[in-house]
Design a protein around this motif. Structure first.
Motif, PDB file in Angstrom:
ATOM      1  N   ARG A 159       0.863  -1.194   0.000  1.00 22.44           N
ATOM      2  CA  ARG A 159       0.000   0.000   0.000  1.00 22.44           C
ATOM      3  C   ARG A 159       0.890   1.231   0.000  1.00 22.44           C
ATOM      4  NH1 ARG A 159      -3.082  -0.499   5.258  1.00 22.44           N
ATOM      5  NH2 ARG A 159      -4.220   1.345   4.580  1.00 22.44           N
ATOM      6  N   ARG A 161       1.381   5.351  -2.240  1.00 24.23           N
ATOM      7  CA  ARG A 161       0.800   6.219  -3.263  1.00 24.23           C
ATOM      8  C   ARG A 161       1.697   6.178  -4.486  1.00 24.23           C
ATOM      9  NH1 ARG A 161      -1.516  11.759  -2.284  1.00 24.23           N
ATOM     10  NH2 ARG A 161       0.644  12.375  -2.044  1.00 24.23           N
ATOM     11  N   THR A 247       7.099  16.409  13.600  1.00 22.20           N
ATOM     12  CA  THR A 247       5.767  17.004  13.448  1.00 22.20           C
ATOM     13  C   THR A 247       4.653  15.980  13.658  1.00 22.20           C
ATOM     14  OG1 THR A 247       5.851  16.596  11.081  1.00 22.20           O
ATOM     15  CG2 THR A 247       6.572  18.757  11.830  1.00 22.20           C
ATOM     16  N   GLN A 248       4.996  14.766  14.092  1.00 18.47           N
ATOM     17  CA  GLN A 248       4.029  13.695  14.352  1.00 18.47           C
ATOM     18  C   GLN A 248       3.329  13.191  13.099  1.00 18.47           C
ATOM     19  OE1 GLN A 248       1.721  15.763  17.516  1.00 18.47           O
ATOM     20  NE2 GLN A 248       2.335  14.091  18.821  1.00 18.47           N
ATOM     21  N   GLU A 249       3.872  13.526  11.905  1.00 18.39           N
ATOM     22  CA  GLU A 249       3.218  13.057  10.683  1.00 18.39           C
ATOM     23  C   GLU A 249       3.311  11.536  10.569  1.00 18.39           C
ATOM     24  OE1 GLU A 249       4.143  15.308   7.024  1.00 18.39           O
ATOM     25  OE2 GLU A 249       4.783  16.898   8.354  1.00 18.39           O
ATOM     26  N   ASP A 251       3.406   9.471  13.133  1.00 17.54           N
ATOM     27  CA  ASP A 251       2.394   8.973  14.063  1.00 17.54           C
ATOM     28  C   ASP A 251       1.016   8.994  13.416  1.00 17.54           C
ATOM     29  OD1 ASP A 251       4.182   8.507  16.033  1.00 17.54           O
ATOM     30  OD2 ASP A 251       3.783  10.328  17.161  1.00 17.54           O
ATOM     31  N   ALA A 252       0.751  10.080  12.681  1.00 20.18           N
ATOM     32  CA  ALA A 252      -0.556  10.210  12.045  1.00 20.18           C
ATOM     33  C   ALA A 252      -0.768   9.064  11.053  1.00 20.18           C
ATOM     34  CB  ALA A 252      -0.682  11.558  11.344  1.00 20.18           C
ATOM     35  N   PHE A 253       0.272   8.717  10.301  1.00 22.54           N
ATOM     36  CA  PHE A 253       0.149   7.589   9.371  1.00 22.54           C
ATOM     37  C   PHE A 253      -0.184   6.312  10.132  1.00 22.54           C
ATOM     38  CE2 PHE A 253       2.485   9.930   5.988  1.00 22.54           C
ATOM     39  CZ  PHE A 253       1.626   9.640   4.954  1.00 22.54           C
ATOM     40  N   THR A 254       0.590   6.054  11.194  1.00 24.99           N
ATOM     41  CA  THR A 254       0.389   4.821  11.957  1.00 24.99           C
ATOM     42  C   THR A 254      -1.011   4.784  12.554  1.00 24.99           C
ATOM     43  OG1 THR A 254       2.703   5.034  12.556  1.00 24.99           O
ATOM     44  CG2 THR A 254       1.451   3.347  13.697  1.00 24.99           C
ATOM     45  N   ALA A 255      -1.409   5.907  13.172  1.00 23.65           N
ATOM     46  CA  ALA A 255      -2.687   5.930  13.876  1.00 23.65           C
ATOM     47  C   ALA A 255      -3.855   5.778  12.913  1.00 23.65           C
ATOM     48  CB  ALA A 255      -2.830   7.215  14.666  1.00 23.65           C
ATOM     49  N   MET A 256      -3.667   6.163  11.653  1.00 27.47           N
ATOM     50  CA  MET A 256      -4.774   6.048  10.711  1.00 27.47           C
ATOM     51  C   MET A 256      -4.684   4.750   9.916  1.00 27.47           C
ATOM     52  SD  MET A 256      -5.215  10.007   9.900  1.00 27.47           S
ATOM     53  CE  MET A 256      -5.285  11.025  11.374  1.00 27.47           C
ATOM     54  N   GLY A 257      -3.831   3.857  10.387  1.00 29.61           N
ATOM     55  CA  GLY A 257      -3.791   2.532   9.789  1.00 29.61           C
ATOM     56  C   GLY A 257      -2.946   2.419   8.540  1.00 29.61           C
ATOM     57  N   PHE A 258      -2.135   3.434   8.237  1.00 33.79           N
ATOM     58  CA  PHE A 258      -1.212   3.328   7.111  1.00 33.79           C
ATOM     59  C   PHE A 258       0.163   2.927   7.645  1.00 33.79           C
ATOM     60  CE2 PHE A 258      -4.090   6.835   5.773  1.00 33.79           C
ATOM     61  CZ  PHE A 258      -4.675   6.204   4.702  1.00 33.79           C
ATOM     62  N   PRO A 259       0.683   1.787   7.260  1.00 31.41           N
ATOM     63  CA  PRO A 259       2.017   1.435   7.752  1.00 31.41           C
ATOM     64  C   PRO A 259       3.075   2.364   7.165  1.00 31.41           C
ATOM     65  CG  PRO A 259       1.164  -0.241   6.249  1.00 31.41           C
ATOM     66  CD  PRO A 259       0.077   0.739   6.443  1.00 31.41           C
ATOM     67  N   PHE A 263       4.213   3.231   3.257  1.00 36.24           N
ATOM     68  CA  PHE A 263       3.825   4.526   2.703  1.00 36.24           C
ATOM     69  C   PHE A 263       5.003   5.461   2.526  1.00 36.24           C
ATOM     70  CE2 PHE A 263      -0.498   5.649   1.785  1.00 36.24           C
ATOM     71  CZ  PHE A 263      -1.140   4.469   2.072  1.00 36.24           C
TER      72      PHE A 263
ATOM     73  N   ILE B  61      -4.523   4.906  20.927  1.00 39.46           N
ATOM     74  CA  ILE B  61      -4.591   4.785  19.466  1.00 39.46           C
ATOM     75  C   ILE B  61      -3.481   3.884  18.935  1.00 39.46           C
ATOM     76  CG2 ILE B  61      -5.830   6.935  19.063  1.00 39.46           C
ATOM     77  CD1 ILE B  61      -3.290   8.336  18.522  1.00 39.46           C
ATOM     78  N   LEU B  63      -0.182   3.746  19.314  1.00 44.62           N
ATOM     79  CA  LEU B  63       1.160   4.182  18.941  1.00 44.62           C
ATOM     80  C   LEU B  63       2.203   3.684  19.929  1.00 44.62           C
ATOM     81  CD1 LEU B  63       0.509   7.834  17.780  1.00 44.62           C
ATOM     82  CD2 LEU B  63       1.082   5.865  16.387  1.00 44.62           C
ATOM     83  N   GLN B  87      -5.751  -2.967  12.174  1.00 40.91           N
ATOM     84  CA  GLN B  87      -6.082  -2.063  11.080  1.00 40.91           C
ATOM     85  C   GLN B  87      -7.596  -1.825  11.044  1.00 40.91           C
ATOM     86  OE1 GLN B  87      -3.928  -0.689   8.812  1.00 40.91           O
ATOM     87  NE2 GLN B  87      -2.137  -1.568   9.798  1.00 40.91           N
ATOM     88  N   LEU B  90      -8.445   0.492  13.881  1.00 36.88           N
ATOM     89  CA  LEU B  90      -7.929   1.843  13.623  1.00 36.88           C
ATOM     90  C   LEU B  90      -8.760   2.565  12.568  1.00 36.88           C
ATOM     91  CD1 LEU B  90      -4.054   1.328  13.632  1.00 36.88           C
ATOM     92  CD2 LEU B  90      -5.420   2.626  15.261  1.00 36.88           C
ATOM     93  N   PHE B  97      -3.728  15.273  16.254  1.00 33.57           N
ATOM     94  CA  PHE B  97      -2.507  15.390  17.037  1.00 33.57           C
ATOM     95  C   PHE B  97      -2.300  16.826  17.501  1.00 33.57           C
ATOM     96  CE2 PHE B  97      -2.095  11.526  14.764  1.00 33.57           C
ATOM     97  CZ  PHE B  97      -1.414  10.706  15.628  1.00 33.57           C
ATOM     98  N   SER B  99       0.042  18.950  17.188  1.00 33.65           N
ATOM     99  CA  SER B  99       0.486  19.960  16.228  1.00 33.65           C
ATOM    100  C   SER B  99      -0.326  19.910  14.940  1.00 33.65           C
ATOM    101  CB  SER B  99       1.962  19.728  15.916  1.00 33.65           C
ATOM    102  OG  SER B  99       2.139  18.405  15.472  1.00 33.65           O
ATOM    103  N   ALA B 101      -0.303  17.748  12.739  1.00 30.86           N
ATOM    104  CA  ALA B 101       0.365  16.634  12.049  1.00 30.86           C
ATOM    105  C   ALA B 101      -0.231  16.337  10.686  1.00 30.86           C
ATOM    106  CB  ALA B 101       0.381  15.374  12.922  1.00 30.86           C
ATOM    107  N   TRP B 103      -0.085  15.927   6.761  1.00 30.45           N
ATOM    108  CA  TRP B 103       1.042  15.492   5.937  1.00 30.45           C
ATOM    109  C   TRP B 103       1.467  16.657   5.053  1.00 30.45           C
ATOM    110  CZ3 TRP B 103      -2.982  11.349   5.662  1.00 30.45           C
ATOM    111  CH2 TRP B 103      -2.799  10.458   6.723  1.00 30.45           C
ATOM    112  N   TYR B 119      -9.545   3.525   1.953  1.00 31.89           N
ATOM    113  CA  TYR B 119     -10.506   2.741   2.725  1.00 31.89           C
ATOM    114  C   TYR B 119     -11.884   2.664   2.082  1.00 31.89           C
ATOM    115  CZ  TYR B 119      -7.188   2.666   6.599  1.00 31.89           C
ATOM    116  OH  TYR B 119      -6.095   2.460   7.388  1.00 31.89           O
TER     117      TYR B 119
END
Lengths: 382, 264
Positions: A159, A161, A247-249, A251-259, A263, B61, B63, B87, B90, B97, B99, B101, B103, B119
């Motif tokens: 998975r 882009r 910037t935790q970006e 973390d955002a990937f992980t938390a939203m289920g994107f490994p 990615f 969550i 992490l 998954q 999640l 987050f 900040s 966060a 992308w 999804y």
């Protein structure tokens, strides 16, 4: 107060003396107790503390004070408390008393204070070893995850882009051409130039073509592109991923289920690993053009002779060896770039360290790999 | 394993935390945390700076791995779940987050679109439409093609919220939503959170130390105490303000001022 009096020798006139009245130590302070000059020494007071049961202050002769006096008194108070000596602050100016009380309002948190000084040698060796072991385990886990991700990529199950992959290919390929052109051309020129001086002595000028062709295809093309790409793209990968960590970006990937491995790391790895052999091929060619310029300009060879000699010297084997090396270098650079980025700490200096460490590790890894490959290829007779 | 066995009360219970101990290496941040979050409530995790609020959210969550204990979403054991199960869980939650966060290499529409792309089976045009709608919900209509670096901090927070609600999550996790915002913007964000909760029916878990916000939006709360390393109070924030037996909690909720002054 004259603002210019910042020189240390212009220490303010201040005096300290001691009186002892039935086990009470009275510290008499007079003059200007300020931050000008040096902080007043506490040692004199410390010496006299033993034997006293109470410490008091007489500051009637005090002309001026600031944080200098405050620091002095705070230290004295701390020393006295440590020896269970009662401290009587009634003799000091009210402002000083209130500030000292303020400083003592919140007790020191024992765990908050960092350990003083360096831990003993053995402890340091132990800590380093544990850190090294942890780092190695982390790197191996990363390598394993990356391998799985590449396997999924190869079987079209990853998975990511596709657009990202295109961007990284653009970044690691076409956009690197100008700098690769410059460096490869000069490498060819230098190889030819150094060789020319020697070969001229016994009339073997024509072999300059062989020297450049073999040198570029087998070694220099791959190594030069590796050095360029480590500094250019490897460092960029580490900095990009490190910043995304801050910037935790990630973390955002992980938390939203994107490994993040698929990615973020996979497209970078695939792009650089695929582009490196192409860049290497291009570098080989440009290097030979550089050699030809010296051969024709300095040694009076003709284009045709140079071309014929080059085609005679070069073999598919040499080119393939070079391409294989560049493929290895590319994957090492991408691996270390991404690894250092993902391992980066969460501060701006950590991102800088990650980029530096990515460049250093990948260049070292490339040279080591080159050494190993040299032996392996020799044994295999390639 | 059924949630009911662990003391849940059926359909109303959404998230259960059992005996959770959080640690960085050998340093224990919080130990033996037990609490349940009901469906559709605004649940506040409060506490002073450095008390481990954000660490707790990171555990919720996924992490960070618990040193001990388990977290359930409904009947699903999140802590023991395999990758596919994880998954799946999640996918039903959204997170904002501290900040924002967002992308940074993608526009706002792409930030939201990435989730929908991956999804759902929507086509690019539909994705764009849904992304615009989510941005409109947080008051950012027309900012689809802006990059996160081109908008202000408050707008980044709201865009982050739009991304968090992209997939109509059942649970929404917000880390310090009002930090760094001016009081008016912070209050608008609070209203937005309540509005989204009411319309989406989502459970909202908020980590914050903003007292105004806690008292405005909180239905239920826990108070993390750094020195005790665990939960020292729980309940409706307004109740806690009025009747908490723990002076520390009252002091926190009144910002150290006398109670009448704090309640205004």
């Amino acid at each position: 107060m004259a603002k210019v009096a910042r020189k240390p020798e212009a220490a303010p006139p201040r005096a300290i003396s001691f009186e002892e009245k039935d086990s009470t130590l009275v510290v008499v302070l007079s003059g200007r107790w300020t931050l000008e000059g040096h902080l007043p020494p506490v040692a004199d007071v410390e010496q006299r503390l033993s034997g006293a049961q109470r410490i008091a202050f007489d500051t009637r002769g005090l002309e001026a004070w600031d944080s200098g006096l405050l620091a002095f008194l705070a230290k004295v108070t701390e020393l006295a408390r440590a020896r269970r000596i009662a401290v009587d602050l009634s003799g000091v100016p009210a402002g000083v008393r209130r500030l000292i009380e303020l400083a003592e309002a919140v007790p020191e948190r024992k765990v908050a204070r960092k350990q003083d000084g360096e831990p003993p040698l053995l402890a340091r060796i132990g800590e380093r070893t544990i850190a090294l072991a942890g780092g190695t385990v982390g790197s191996l886990a990363f390598l394993g995850d990356l391998t799985l991700a590449v396997a999924r990529f190869a079987t079209f199950r990853a998975r990511y882009r596709p657009w990202d992959l295109m961007l990284f290919i653009q970044e690691a390929g076409p956009q690197a051409l100008p700098i690769v052109t410059l460096v490869s051309f000069l490498s060819g020129v230098i190889l030819a130039f150094v060789g020319a001086v020697q070969l001229k002595q016994f009339g073997g000028q024509i072999y300059i073509a062989d020297l450049v062709a073999i040198g570029m295809t087998r070694e220099m093309g791959a190594l030069m592109t590796a050095v360029i790409m480590a500094g250019r793209t490897g460092a960029a990968f580490a900095a990009q991923l490190g910043t995304m960590k801050v910037t935790q970006e990630i973390d955002a990937f992980t938390a939203m289920g994107f490994p993040p491995m698929e990615f973020l790391v996979l497209p970078r790895f695939v792009a650089l690993t695929l582009m490196m052999p192409l860049l290497c091929l291009y570098s080989d060619l440009i290097g030979m053009v550089g050699g030809a310029v010296i051969g024709i300009g300095m040694l009076d060879l003709s284009w045709t002779t140079f071309y014929q000699e080059t085609t005679k010297a070069i073999t598919v084997g040499y080119v393939l060896v070079g391409l294989f090396k560049s493929f290895v270098y590319g994957s090492l650079i991408a691996f270390f770039g991404c690894l250092r980025g993902v391992q980066s700490g969460s501060s701006s200096s950590a991102v800088g360290d990650a980029a530096t460490s990515a460049v250093v590790s990948s260049i070292v890894a490339c040279i080591v790999a080159n050494g190993i490959l040299a032996v392996v290829l020799y044994v295999l007779n390639l | 394993m059924k949630a009911e066995e662990h003391g849940g009360n059926g359909a109303r219970t959404h998230i259960i935390v059992r005996d959770l101990t959080m640690a960085y290496g050998s340093f224990v941040v919080m130990r033996d945390l037990n609490f349940t979050i009901s469906r559709g409530e605004v649940f506040i995790i409060m506490g002073g700076s450095g008390s481990g609020k954000s660490t707790l959210l990171r555990h919720l969550i996924g992490l960070q791995e618990p040193a001990k204990g388990e977290i359930y979403f409904g009947d699903d054991n999140f802590t023991k779940a395999d990758e596919a199960e994880r998954q799946r869980i999640l996918r039903r939650i959204g997170a904002l987050f501290q900040s924002g966060a967002l992308w940074s290499s993608m526009t706002l529409a792409e930030n939201i679109g990435l989730l929908l792309e991956d999804y759902t089976d929507l086509n690019p045009e539909e994705i764009r439409e849904v992304a615009s709608l989510k941005l409109a919900l947080v008051g950012l209509k027309g900012y689809e093609d802006f990059y996160p670096s081109e908008i202000s901090g408050g707008m980044q927070k709201r865009a982050g919220l739009a991304r968090a609600i992209a997939l109509d999550p059942e649970a929404l996790f917000l880390d310090e939503p009002s930090a760094g915002l001016d009081p008016v913007t912070a209050r608008r964000l609070d209203e937005l959170i309540l509005e989204l909760r009411d319309s989406l029916g989502a459970t909202v878990v908020v980590v914050t130390h903003d007292v105004a916000s806690i008292l405005t939006i909180g239905d239920n709360s826990i108070f993390l105490d750094a020195e005790a390393s665990t939960i020292t109070a729980r309940g409706h924030p307004k109740e806690l303000l009025a009747h908490s037996p723990d002076p520390k909690v009252r002091e926190f909720l009144t910002r150290g001022l006398p109670q009448e002054a704090a309640q205004r």
